[in-house]
Design a protein around this motif. Sequence first.
Motif, PDB file in Angstrom:
ATOM      1  N   GLY A  84     -24.895  22.803 -49.769  1.00 18.32           N
ATOM      2  CA  GLY A  84     -24.442  22.177 -51.005  1.00 18.32           C
ATOM      3  C   GLY A  84     -23.298  22.923 -51.652  1.00 18.32           C
ATOM      4  N   HIS A  85     -23.041  24.141 -51.202  1.00 14.06           N
ATOM      5  CA  HIS A  85     -21.918  24.944 -51.709  1.00 14.06           C
ATOM      6  C   HIS A  85     -21.185  25.557 -50.515  1.00 14.06           C
ATOM      7  N   ALA A  86     -20.924  24.746 -49.515  1.00 10.98           N
ATOM      8  CA  ALA A  86     -20.414  25.259 -48.242  1.00 10.98           C
ATOM      9  C   ALA A  86     -19.097  25.994 -48.392  1.00 10.98           C
ATOM     10  N   LEU A  87     -18.112  25.352 -48.996  1.00 11.63           N
ATOM     11  CA  LEU A  87     -16.774  25.936 -49.058  1.00 11.63           C
ATOM     12  C   LEU A  87     -16.707  27.138 -49.983  1.00 11.63           C
ATOM     13  N   GLU A  88     -17.646  27.254 -50.924  1.00 10.16           N
ATOM     14  CA  GLU A  88     -17.642  28.370 -51.861  1.00 10.16           C
ATOM     15  C   GLU A  88     -18.452  29.556 -51.365  1.00 10.16           C
ATOM     16  N   SER A  89     -19.245  29.377 -50.320  1.00 10.12           N
ATOM     17  CA  SER A  89     -20.165  30.441 -49.917  1.00 10.12           C
ATOM     18  C   SER A  89     -19.978  30.909 -48.481  1.00 10.12           C
ATOM     19  N   CYS A  90     -18.974  30.393 -47.782  1.00  8.78           N
ATOM     20  CA  CYS A  90     -18.798  30.734 -46.374  1.00  8.78           C
ATOM     21  C   CYS A  90     -17.391  31.258 -46.135  1.00  8.78           C
ATOM     22  N   LEU A  91     -17.280  32.252 -45.266  1.00  2.00           N
ATOM     23  CA  LEU A  91     -15.986  32.841 -44.939  1.00  2.00           C
ATOM     24  C   LEU A  91     -15.248  32.061 -43.855  1.00  2.00           C
ATOM     25  N   GLN A  92     -15.889  31.063 -43.266  1.00  2.00           N
ATOM     26  CA  GLN A  92     -15.269  30.242 -42.225  1.00  2.00           C
ATOM     27  C   GLN A  92     -15.293  28.777 -42.662  1.00  2.00           C
ATOM     28  N   PRO A  93     -14.384  28.373 -43.537  1.00  2.00           N
ATOM     29  CA  PRO A  93     -14.407  26.991 -44.041  1.00  2.00           C
ATOM     30  C   PRO A  93     -14.230  25.949 -42.953  1.00  2.00           C
ATOM     31  N   GLU A  94     -13.627  26.311 -41.830  1.00  2.00           N
ATOM     32  CA  GLU A  94     -13.416  25.349 -40.749  1.00  2.00           C
ATOM     33  C   GLU A  94     -14.720  24.936 -40.079  1.00  2.00           C
ATOM     34  N   ASN A  95     -15.809  25.679 -40.334  1.00  2.00           N
ATOM     35  CA  ASN A  95     -17.119  25.339 -39.773  1.00  2.00           C
ATOM     36  C   ASN A  95     -18.041  24.676 -40.793  1.00  2.00           C
ATOM     37  N   CYS A  96     -17.530  24.378 -41.983  1.00  2.00           N
ATOM     38  CA  CYS A  96     -18.389  23.921 -43.079  1.00  2.00           C
ATOM     39  C   CYS A  96     -18.608  22.409 -43.056  1.00  2.00           C
ATOM     40  N   VAL A  97     -19.843  22.030 -43.361  1.00  2.00           N
ATOM     41  CA  VAL A  97     -20.220  20.628 -43.550  1.00  2.00           C
ATOM     42  C   VAL A  97     -20.762  20.514 -44.969  1.00  2.00           C
ATOM     43  N   PRO A  98     -19.940  20.095 -45.931  1.00  2.00           N
ATOM     44  CA  PRO A  98     -20.410  20.028 -47.327  1.00  2.00           C
ATOM     45  C   PRO A  98     -21.367  18.861 -47.531  1.00  2.00           C
ATOM     46  N   VAL A  99     -22.416  19.108 -48.305  1.00  3.72           N
ATOM     47  CA  VAL A  99     -23.356  18.077 -48.710  1.00  3.72           C
ATOM     48  C   VAL A  99     -23.516  18.164 -50.222  1.00  3.72           C
ATOM     49  N   LYS A 100     -23.860  17.070 -50.849  1.00  4.32           N
ATOM     50  CA  LYS A 100     -24.007  17.067 -52.300  1.00  4.32           C
ATOM     51  C   LYS A 100     -25.132  18.017 -52.723  1.00  4.32           C
ATOM     52  N   PRO A 101     -24.861  18.940 -53.653  1.00  2.00           N
ATOM     53  CA  PRO A 101     -25.936  19.813 -54.150  1.00  2.00           C
ATOM     54  C   PRO A 101     -27.052  18.985 -54.775  1.00  2.00           C
ATOM     55  N   TRP A 102     -28.282  19.465 -54.604  1.00  2.00           N
ATOM     56  CA  TRP A 102     -29.434  18.685 -55.076  1.00  2.00           C
ATOM     57  C   TRP A 102     -30.165  19.409 -56.199  1.00  2.00           C
ATOM     58  N   GLN A 103     -30.555  18.647 -57.217  1.00  2.00           N
ATOM     59  CA  GLN A 103     -31.412  19.123 -58.306  1.00  2.00           C
ATOM     60  C   GLN A 103     -32.744  18.378 -58.236  1.00  2.00           C
ATOM     61  N   GLN A 104     -33.791  19.005 -58.728  1.00  2.00           N
ATOM     62  CA  GLN A 104     -35.134  18.452 -58.547  1.00  2.00           C
ATOM     63  C   GLN A 104     -35.353  17.134 -59.265  1.00  2.00           C
ATOM     64  N   ASN A 105     -34.504  16.825 -60.262  1.00  2.00           N
ATOM     65  CA  ASN A 105     -34.696  15.566 -60.987  1.00  2.00           C
ATOM     66  C   ASN A 105     -34.082  14.366 -60.275  1.00  2.00           C
ATOM     67  N   ASP A 106     -33.377  14.572 -59.156  1.00  6.41           N
ATOM     68  CA  ASP A 106     -32.801  13.470 -58.393  1.00  6.41           C
ATOM     69  C   ASP A 106     -33.810  13.046 -57.331  1.00  6.41           C
ATOM     70  N   LYS A 107     -34.717  12.169 -57.722  1.00 10.01           N
ATOM     71  CA  LYS A 107     -35.799  11.763 -56.825  1.00 10.01           C
ATOM     72  C   LYS A 107     -35.337  10.795 -55.749  1.00 10.01           C
ATOM     73  N   ASP A 108     -34.217  10.115 -55.957  1.00  8.06           N
ATOM     74  CA  ASP A 108     -33.757   9.087 -55.028  1.00  8.06           C
ATOM     75  C   ASP A 108     -32.678   9.586 -54.075  1.00  8.06           C
ATOM     76  N   ASP A 109     -32.516  10.870 -53.968  1.00  8.36           N
ATOM     77  CA  ASP A 109     -31.473  11.426 -53.105  1.00  8.36           C
ATOM     78  C   ASP A 109     -31.779  11.137 -51.639  1.00  8.36           C
ATOM     79  N   SER A 118     -29.263  12.193 -49.168  1.00  5.05           N
ATOM     80  CA  SER A 118     -28.149  12.856 -48.492  1.00  5.05           C
ATOM     81  C   SER A 118     -28.553  13.427 -47.141  1.00  5.05           C
ATOM     82  N   LEU A 119     -29.724  14.065 -47.056  1.00  8.50           N
ATOM     83  CA  LEU A 119     -30.131  14.657 -45.779  1.00  8.50           C
ATOM     84  C   LEU A 119     -30.310  13.585 -44.713  1.00  8.50           C
ATOM     85  N   LEU A 120     -30.948  12.494 -45.065  1.00  9.36           N
ATOM     86  CA  LEU A 120     -31.153  11.413 -44.104  1.00  9.36           C
ATOM     87  C   LEU A 120     -29.840  10.743 -43.728  1.00  9.36           C
TER      88      LEU A 120
END
Length: 334
Positions: free
Chosen positions: A251-276, A278-280
């Motif tokens: 959920g924070h791929a580009l901000e937390s990895c030293l190899q951005p070319e290998n990153c697959v960003p996904v929407k960060p998840w909070q516990q109140n988003d019951k209908d998410d 993204s993983l599926l």
Amino acid sequence: MSLGILRSRAISFASKRFLCTNAASASAPLPSPPSASSTNRWNFLKYAVVGALTGATAYTGYASYAYSLDEIDEKTKSFRESVKYTAGDGATALDKFQGLLYSTAMTVPAKAVELYLDARRLIEEQVRSYTEPYTDKLLPDLLPQERHVFTLVLDLNETLIHYIWTRDTGWQTFKRPGVDAFLEHLAQFYEIVVYTDEQTMFVDPVIERLDTKHCIRNRLSRPATKYQDGKHYRDLSKLNRDPAKVLYFSGHALESCLQPENCVPVKPWQQNDKDDTSLLDFIPFLEFVARSSPADIRPVLASYQGCDIPTEFIKRSKDYQRRMQEQRHRGRFW
């Protein structure tokens, strides 16, 4: 003799003794104050020592900032070796005396440089143990029959789970919707690794509860990260894996990895988003990558840069199917 006469004689005797004592004190010579020249010499010596220490400290600080340890070692190597004076066979007595004098005078500065190098080397080793991953091979070698398998590196917080702390409930950990199906399905195609900046004492019990079917092969926590600019980064180059076959899903791929070319960003998840979902939503894309096994995943991910990968993948899949149908129709026509 009356008491009054005795008292008057005692007072008279004390007065005479006091006057004699003061007279003797007045006649004794007073200690002379220090001369101005000796005071100036002492002040000059004091300021010279302070100035030398200040200059040495300032230069040491500048050298530490401007040059690496290896550069300082190389720059001072000739100076430190010059202290080890050995007179040649044809050296005159004057040459020997000058060489010995120089060696004696430079011994203390040379030892100070060596002490600085040893201290800096020790400090940098200690700092490196906290800022660098604890080893250059964070994962064990793959088996020969698995070397074609891609490695899916997953972040933990706001990717697979979300945790919060409140005064009333303490720590609470929530599973992202679809995480069980995501892990179970993709474990058929990938070597799954969790790589997080959380502490090991937090990661282990969370993974044990999250991954009951043991889909996650390896887990890496904060000691495996690189500390830089006040943040803990995932360094995929230390994974002991071919970088062409590594995907970092976070959920924070580009901000937390030293190899951005290998990153697959996904929407960060909070516990109140019951209908998410993204993983599926990512399962078709990740399964396609594993089945098609591209020679290098990095150009593939670069082609999706700036796009929502699941949506763009479905669009490209439909376009591909449409083109294939058109080609089949043309073949039938001709």
